[in-house]
Design a protein around this motif. Structure first.
Motif, PDB file in Angstrom:
ATOM      1  N   ARG A 110       0.847  -1.201   0.000  1.00 55.67           N
ATOM      2  CA  ARG A 110       0.000   0.000   0.000  1.00 55.67           C
ATOM      3  C   ARG A 110       0.877   1.244   0.000  1.00 55.67           C
ATOM      4  NH1 ARG A 110      -4.847  -2.409   0.685  1.00 55.67           N
ATOM      5  NH2 ARG A 110      -4.667  -4.432   1.726  1.00 55.67           N
TER       6      ARG A 110
ATOM      7  N   ASN B  50       2.406 -10.778   9.510  1.00 56.01           N
ATOM      8  CA  ASN B  50       1.355 -10.528   8.521  1.00 56.01           C
ATOM      9  C   ASN B  50       1.229  -9.069   8.122  1.00 56.01           C
ATOM     10  OD1 ASN B  50      -0.300  -9.329  10.611  1.00 56.01           O
ATOM     11  ND2 ASN B  50      -0.733 -11.427  11.287  1.00 56.01           N
ATOM     12  N   LYS B  51       1.938  -8.178   8.831  1.00 58.09           N
ATOM     13  CA  LYS B  51       1.792  -6.754   8.515  1.00 58.09           C
ATOM     14  C   LYS B  51       3.101  -6.025   8.726  1.00 58.09           C
ATOM     15  CE  LYS B  51      -1.076  -3.125   7.895  1.00 58.09           C
ATOM     16  NZ  LYS B  51      -1.671  -2.975   6.585  1.00 58.09           N
ATOM     17  N   VAL B  53       4.580  -2.000   8.505  1.00 62.16           N
ATOM     18  CA  VAL B  53       4.177  -0.601   8.351  1.00 62.16           C
ATOM     19  C   VAL B  53       5.399   0.291   8.497  1.00 62.16           C
ATOM     20  CG1 VAL B  53       2.748   1.274   9.261  1.00 62.16           C
ATOM     21  CG2 VAL B  53       1.866  -1.050   9.267  1.00 62.16           C
ATOM     22  N   GLU B  60       1.679   7.289   8.462  1.00 61.91           N
ATOM     23  CA  GLU B  60       1.941   6.071   7.702  1.00 61.91           C
ATOM     24  C   GLU B  60       2.218   6.416   6.243  1.00 61.91           C
ATOM     25  OE1 GLU B  60      -0.689   2.698   8.515  1.00 61.91           O
ATOM     26  OE2 GLU B  60      -0.553   2.201   6.385  1.00 61.91           O
ATOM     27  N   SER B  63       2.852   0.552   3.588  1.00 54.74           N
ATOM     28  CA  SER B  63       2.565  -0.641   4.378  1.00 54.74           C
ATOM     29  C   SER B  63       2.447  -1.839   3.457  1.00 54.74           C
ATOM     30  CB  SER B  63       1.295  -0.459   5.213  1.00 54.74           C
ATOM     31  OG  SER B  63       0.169  -0.544   4.379  1.00 54.74           O
ATOM     32  N   ASP B  65       0.845  -6.030   3.399  1.00 51.54           N
ATOM     33  CA  ASP B  65       0.197  -7.192   4.021  1.00 51.54           C
ATOM     34  C   ASP B  65       0.895  -8.416   3.470  1.00 51.54           C
ATOM     35  OD1 ASP B  65      -1.644  -5.419   5.044  1.00 51.54           O
ATOM     36  OD2 ASP B  65      -3.043  -5.695   3.391  1.00 51.54           O
ATOM     37  N   TRP B  66       1.380  -9.259   4.339  1.00 53.76           N
ATOM     38  CA  TRP B  66       2.080 -10.454   3.886  1.00 53.76           C
ATOM     39  C   TRP B  66       1.246 -11.697   4.141  1.00 53.76           C
ATOM     40  CZ3 TRP B  66       7.278  -8.778   6.533  1.00 53.76           C
ATOM     41  CH2 TRP B  66       7.927  -7.852   5.706  1.00 53.76           C
ATOM     42  N   HIS B  67       1.348 -12.653   3.222  1.00 51.10           N
ATOM     43  CA  HIS B  67       0.677 -13.944   3.394  1.00 51.10           C
ATOM     44  C   HIS B  67       1.749 -15.032   3.502  1.00 51.10           C
ATOM     45  CE1 HIS B  67      -3.297 -12.215   2.522  1.00 51.10           C
ATOM     46  NE2 HIS B  67      -2.622 -11.379   1.768  1.00 51.10           N
ATOM     47  N   TRP B  92       6.670  -4.348  12.520  1.00 59.93           N
ATOM     48  CA  TRP B  92       6.315  -5.658  11.983  1.00 59.93           C
ATOM     49  C   TRP B  92       5.371  -6.324  12.980  1.00 59.93           C
ATOM     50  CZ3 TRP B  92      11.143  -3.490  11.647  1.00 59.93           C
ATOM     51  CH2 TRP B  92      11.804  -3.510  10.407  1.00 59.93           C
ATOM     52  N   THR B  93       4.248  -6.855  12.516  1.00 60.82           N
ATOM     53  CA  THR B  93       3.295  -7.497  13.427  1.00 60.82           C
ATOM     54  C   THR B  93       3.236  -8.995  13.149  1.00 60.82           C
ATOM     55  OG1 THR B  93       2.010  -5.471  13.300  1.00 60.82           O
ATOM     56  CG2 THR B  93       0.968  -7.342  14.390  1.00 60.82           C
TER      57      THR B  93
END
Lengths: 159, 109
Positions: A110, B50-51, B53, B60, B63, B65-67, B92-93
């Motif tokens: 994004r 999974n995230k 940012v 922000e 960002s 989104d990871w799978h 990183w989350t």
């Protein structure tokens, strides 16, 4: 006077060759279209979930992947979208999908106008030889797509 | 994962309006949830980041989104237009709820 034997009755070798090529052709016809269809359907469903019903058009995306990946566990992926990245016109997001993986989603990037350039680079896992698809969402609602095929020597899903 | 070690590489300073490249790397096994334990025959549960940012001066800017299909020790590289001096905060989350952070400074002349 000499008459070649082959013209009268088919030799054993000829019979075998005809049989072998025939059955091979039949096998590829029945096997190929089935798996190709199932994979694109999964990607289509995943795309719809992220961007809705918009129909993507080709172009504006540079999707850079190796043609041949020896190790499917780390395949370098770079995606770049041709966009001015101004407040009025910028690329909102890029979603990456893999047709041949157990799960089609790979990653979503994004962007904001502060990025200056819609560029993202990472490393991904590919289970087998397949198409990787990038879908870009622009701020004005238009959607673009690009596709790249990667030949994978060793799959990267630990199956 | 307790031993996740984030690393970030970016220039210390930049000219105003320059587009700088930011490279990040974090050590993490990124367990995809597809692998099978050879002893028990059961699937190893998914544990990934999974995230990701990146915020600049609290806002922000990028960002991701990871799978499960993102490789182990995920690398991420992107660009940012340098407009003012400030601090980057990278977050990183993890699937298990842990958050790894790293900060970096950028001086704009």
């Amino acid at each position: 006077m000499t008459i070649s034997k082959a013209t009268e009755t088919p030799s054993r070798r000829q019979v075998l060759i005809t049989l072998a090529t025939g059955s091979f052709a039949l096998a590829t016809i029945t096997a190929l279209p089935r798996w190709a269809k199932a994979d694109t359907a999964a990607v289509d469903a995943a795309t719809k979930e992220l961007i809705g019903d918009a129909t993507p058009s080709e172009g504006r995306i540079t999707l850079d992947l190796p043609q041949i990946a020896e190790n499917g566990n780390t395949v370098p992926l770079t995606v770049e979208v041709d966009s001015p990245m101004s407040e009025a016109d910028y690329c909102k997001a890029v979603h990456v999908f893999a047709e041949g993986n157990p799960l089609p989603n790979v990653a979503s990037f994004r962007f904001t106008p502060a990025c200056g350039q819609a560029f993202a680079s990472t490393r991904i896992r590919l289970a087998k030889t397949q198409n990787v698809i990038a879908v870009a969402e622009m701020s004005n609602g238009s959607v673009y797509t690009a596709k790249a095929e990667v030949k994978v020597t060793i799959g990267g899903c630990g199956g | 994962m307790a031993n996740a070690k984030p690393r970030v590489k970016l220039p210390k300073s930049a000219a105003k309006g320059e587009i700088v490249q930011i490279k990040t790397l974090i050590s993490h096994k990124m367990e995809s949830g597809q692998r099978v334990d050879s002893k028990t025959g059961e699937k190893i549960p998914r544990q990934i980041i999974n995230k990701f940012v990146c915020a600049f001066n609290g806002k922000e800017v990028f960002s991701a989104d990871w799978h499960g299909a993102v490789s182990a020790n995920p690398y991420m590289s992107f660009y940012l237009k340098a407009t003012e001096s400030g601090t980057f905060e990278f977050t990183w989350t993890d699937d298990d709820g842990s958050v790894y952070t790293k900060t970096a400074e950028l001086a704009v002349q």
